[in-house]
Scaffold this active site. Structure first.
Site, PDB file in Angstrom:
ATOM      1  N   HIS A  12      -6.701 -11.069   9.011  1.00 33.55           N
ATOM      2  CA  HIS A  12      -5.693  -9.265   8.181  1.00 33.55           C
ATOM      3  C   HIS A  12      -5.728  -9.532   9.647  1.00 33.55           C
ATOM      4  O   HIS A  12      -7.104  -8.842  10.484  1.00 33.55           O
ATOM      5  CB  HIS A  12      -6.532  -8.680   7.049  1.00 33.55           C
ATOM      6  CG  HIS A  12      -5.987  -7.360   7.160  1.00 33.55           C
ATOM      7  ND1 HIS A  12      -4.379  -7.168   7.413  1.00 33.55           N
ATOM      8  CD2 HIS A  12      -7.179  -6.327   7.479  1.00 33.55           C
ATOM      9  CE1 HIS A  12      -4.714  -5.529   7.738  1.00 33.55           C
ATOM     10  NE2 HIS A  12      -5.733  -5.508   7.556  1.00 33.55           N
TER      11      HIS A  12
ATOM     12  N   CYS B  16      -4.451  -3.340   1.693  1.00 34.74           N
ATOM     13  CA  CYS B  16      -4.124  -4.333   2.564  1.00 34.74           C
ATOM     14  C   CYS B  16      -3.991  -5.595   1.441  1.00 34.74           C
ATOM     15  O   CYS B  16      -3.614  -6.769   2.021  1.00 34.74           O
ATOM     16  CB  CYS B  16      -4.897  -4.358   3.948  1.00 34.74           C
ATOM     17  SG  CYS B  16      -3.932  -3.054   4.886  1.00 34.74           S
TER      18      CYS B  16
ATOM     19  N   GLU C 129       0.713  -1.313   0.055  1.00 35.86           N
ATOM     20  CA  GLU C 129      -0.340   0.275   0.218  1.00 35.86           C
ATOM     21  C   GLU C 129       0.679   0.959  -0.071  1.00 35.86           C
ATOM     22  O   GLU C 129       0.329   2.193  -0.187  1.00 35.86           O
ATOM     23  CB  GLU C 129      -0.590   0.000   1.208  1.00 35.86           C
ATOM     24  CG  GLU C 129      -1.665   0.787   1.367  1.00 35.86           C
ATOM     25  CD  GLU C 129      -1.324   2.332   1.781  1.00 35.86           C
ATOM     26  OE1 GLU C 129      -2.178   3.139   1.612  1.00 35.86           O
ATOM     27  OE2 GLU C 129       0.041   2.491   1.980  1.00 35.86           O
TER      28      GLU C 129
END
Ligand code: CAA
Length: 390
Positions: A233, A111, A79
């Protein structure tokens, strides 16, 4: 033969800020950070560390174990890329001395793009037993000083070898997918810090856990009991607990206990609690933590993965841990790295935060801080210069 992850290595900055220090400065009860978010420290990159140096430092140990000339693909997910045009992976390709007969590209979707990199690499390595793909996820998570996102900042990189004879994990074929255009977290080209609608982003994340799980189950017929552990995540570690509760609900378990939730996720959280968010790398940092620190033998067990990228893109997928995986981990390196970092004062953190790479095209040589084997040495004529540390 199934493709998957052959080796995995993690790297983070040698500097950290304790969230106790941040809580004291911001006048917040530290319980909000330690208990509410589930974070203890955040990794802070010094001025001569960036996503390229972290990526190369994560990847270097892997290349002592595989023949460099067999690396035919380098996928770099981030990112926080360093150039609007050139792939950061090309700097890494040079630092690591990889062969010129290699496909190198950078991938972006907040992400999530690390997961795209793993899935693409696995597909491209099918039927190519002589080749290896190097997948790298590397990020620096930055929010405005004093913003709600600040205590979730962090940095780190995960590098992995993906091939057709994986020693750690084979990927299953199914993927539960969800794509949707939403503005929950974004970073315009003119900003170094992300903009985020924090509560909305957490809500979207949880919605998409349920949607991707449902899609995955439609394809596989598997149930939550078929998963030994699930890696999520990790924007902060408590997000995984909320996500696991959501997945249980989607699977028809309305009121899961804390023990049921912890059984699935707790052993994936230890590294992230000490580094903070690493965006693309966070999910795979959690996987490395699980393999390194789980006392139970995971051989033959199925692991679930939930990947979320704001904007947004989600994927639920899975893999099976391979017999003998423990002989191929970098657990000692990871422990030494996390145990030997330098603590920053609040002022040192803020000074580093406010430093910018000069934009005028003159020549700058940066002061040397503690980094891994590579550092960002300076810029001249708008070009970044990287060097190996003696
Ligand atoms: N002791 C214990 N717990 C406390 C406490 C105390 N003294 N004070 C507060 N808490 C708890 C709260 O009850 C809350 O718990 P729950 O979430 O279980 O309700 C928790 O601490 C956080 O408190 P707030 O909700 O009040 O925190 P906030 O609004 O200031 O910030 C946030 C939270 C919005 C997530 C913020 O950190 C943020 O914007 N983060 C960046 C965005 C983000 O991480 N989003 C996650 C999903 S998007 C994604 O995953 C992509 C990505 O990587 C960014």
């Amino acid at each position: 033969m199934k493709t998957g992850i052959d080796l995995i290595s993690f790297y983070t900055s040698r500097y950290f800020l304790p969230l106790q220090t941040l809580a004291d400065k911001r006048g917040v009860d530290v319980g909000k950070f330690h208990v509410g978010l589930g974070q203890e420290r955040m990794a802070v990159p010094p001025p001569d560390e960036d996503v390229v140096t972290m990526a190369a430092s994560a990847a270097k140990p892997l290349l002592d174990k595989v023949d460099k000339s067999s690396v035919s693909l380098l996928l770099f997910a981030t990112e926080s890329g360093v150039d609007q045009s050139k792939a950061a992976g090309l700097f890494v390709h040079k630092l690591l001395g990889l062969p010129s007969r290699c496909r190198v590209v950078e991938l972006k979707e907040a992400c999530y793009s690390g997961t795209a990199a793993f899935r693409f690499a696995a597909a491209l390595m099918e039927g190519r037993p002589e080749e290896n793909a190097l997948v790298i996820c590397s990020d620096i998570a930055r929010y405005d000083l004093g913003s709600p996102g600040e205590p979730t900042q962090g940095c780190g990189a995960v590098a992995a070898i993906v091939n057709a004879a994986p020693r750690l994990l084979t990927f299953d074929d199914a993927s539960g997918l969800h794509a949707e255009d939403v503005m929950d977290f974004w970073r315009p080209n003119y900003r170094d810090e992300a903009l985020v609608d924090g509560k909305y982003s957490a809500k979207m994340y949880l919605n998409i856990v349920a949607l991707t799980w449902t899609h995955y189950v439609e394809q596989t017929g598997l149930d939550v009991d078929d998963f030994e552990r699930i890696c999520y995540h990790l924007p902060f570690t408590n997000m995984a607990r909320k996500a696991q509760a959501q997945l249980f609900r989607a699977a028809g378990i309305k009121r899961p206990s804390d023990a049921q939730i912890d059984e699935k996720v707790a052993q994936t959280l230890g590294y992230n609690r000490l580094t903070g968010n690493c965006y693309t790398a966070s999910l795979y940092e959690g996987f490395a933590c699980l393999l390194d620190t789980c006392e139970a033998d995971l051989s033959g067990k199925r692991i679930g993965f939930f990947s979320y990228g704001s904007g947004c893109m989600g994927e639920f997928f899975s893999g099976v841990v391979q017999d003998g995986y423990r002989a191929h981990l970098f657990a000692d390196n990871h422990k030494a790295l996390l145990d030997n970092r330098l603590e920053l004062s609040y002022q040192a953190y803020e000074d580093i935060f406010n430093l910018k790479v000069p934009e005028d095209g003159w020549e700058y040589v940066f002061a040397q801080y503690r980094t891994g084997p590579f550092r960002f040495g300076g810029v001249s004529d708008h070009k970044r210069h990287y060097e190996e540390v003696e």
